[in-house]
Design an enzyme around this catalytic site. Sequence first.
Site, PDB file in Angstrom:
ATOM      1  CE  LYS A 184       0.607  -0.692   4.639  1.00  0.00           C
ATOM      2  NZ  LYS A 184       0.960  -1.965   5.307  1.00  0.00           N
ATOM      3  N   GLY A 188       3.184  -9.790  18.095  1.00  0.00           N
ATOM      4  CA  GLY A 188       3.585  -9.657  16.692  1.00  0.00           C
ATOM      5  C   GLY A 188       2.648  -8.781  15.877  1.00  0.00           C
ATOM      6  CE  LYS A 190      -3.500  -0.956   5.259  1.00  0.00           C
ATOM      7  NZ  LYS A 190      -3.733  -1.742   6.485  1.00  0.00           N
ATOM      8  CG  ASP A 238      -1.197   0.579   7.718  1.00  0.00           C
ATOM      9  OD1 ASP A 238      -0.467  -0.007   6.911  1.00  0.00           O
ATOM     10  OD2 ASP A 238      -2.355   0.196   8.007  1.00  0.00           O
ATOM     11  CD  GLU A 247       6.749  -4.618  12.023  1.00  0.00           C
ATOM     12  OE1 GLU A 247       7.859  -5.007  12.471  1.00  0.00           O
ATOM     13  OE2 GLU A 247       6.068  -5.283  11.225  1.00  0.00           O
ATOM     14  CB  VAL A 251      -6.843  -1.448   0.999  1.00  0.00           C
ATOM     15  CG1 VAL A 251      -7.809  -0.769   1.969  1.00  0.00           C
ATOM     16  CG2 VAL A 251      -5.963  -0.407   0.320  1.00  0.00           C
TER      17      VAL A 251
END
Length: 354
Positions: A79, A167, A185, A181, A170, A113
């Site tokens: 993305k 997990g 998108k 992020d 990050e 996305v």
Amino acid sequence: MNRLNSSSATITKICVRDANKPRDFQIDSSITKVVTDVSSILNDDSIDLVVEVAGGTTFAKDAVFAALKGGKSVVTANKALIAEYLDEIVKLVDEVNADKSKKAVKFGYEASVCGGIPIIHTLQSAYKGDIINEVSGICNGTTNFMLGKMEDGADYDDVLKEAQDLGFAEADPTADVAGHDVRAKIAILAKLAFGITVPIDTIPCIGITEISVVDFAYAKSMGCTIKLVGTAVRQSEFGEHDGALSVYVSPKLVPLNHLLASATGCGNAVAVDSSNLGTASFTGPGAGRYATANSVVADTMRVVNDTCPSSPFPMLSSSIDIDNDFVSAFYIRISFQDGLGIIRSVGDLAESQG
């Protein structure tokens, strides 16, 4: 990759950083080779489709652009690459496909996305006879997981550590918690829905770092929860949704009976409001190994079966203005020490701002 009534696809090469690294899947070495030099894929004329899942906007950009220029179709989950180089990708696909003597290249990006939710293909094909007014969505599973935990009373720092341990986040969680992020998108969804490119660095973006447990208490008192939402919406000027396009990322107070409030854990949800259909909702797993892989494989088979759209962004518009300075209702929490005239001072400040 064989399916009933479908053509077949054979994976002949996989490019990795370390060919000797142990992996939890089996490869038939008589069919598929593991390589460490991407040029061995890009320069192989027998390969007509490249799947890019490396991420980033440097090496991945070079590989994707070289593949398209070489007449190879591309399927990607990247993305950040698409949002940053959207116009260049569209232009390159058009330039390559201008040569009608060669097979047209396709560009599939369903996995970029909302992971396993088929929102890209839906916007490409299902709204051709409709007019979209607004697209909004919970497009980041990490922050949705964190906000859900905070709603249950956990502190931000504790929830972030849990997300990292699991997990979901990050070691450097900035891309998720700062909203970057989601910003990439919603830029992609805005291009699909309205046909206009919104540069990602012009999109107002507020993450979840300033949200605390007390905000959820206030939200609950108003019958709401808090979600990090990416929004692309036509403002109303003379009529309903006839004005400029506003695109932004921000935590929102979402009524508990709204479809976006139903996305829990790492789930994602997208709401599309249009003239004909009203509000349609799409929910499901927004990330994860199998959700992403499902969308990658779906795009791959669309390319193989020649059902992938010839243009990755079918709708183009030059008549819509972009205006990210918009009017809305906002939730503001003010911390102060109680004293004479505090409420009046806050009211005077609010009045002075219109």
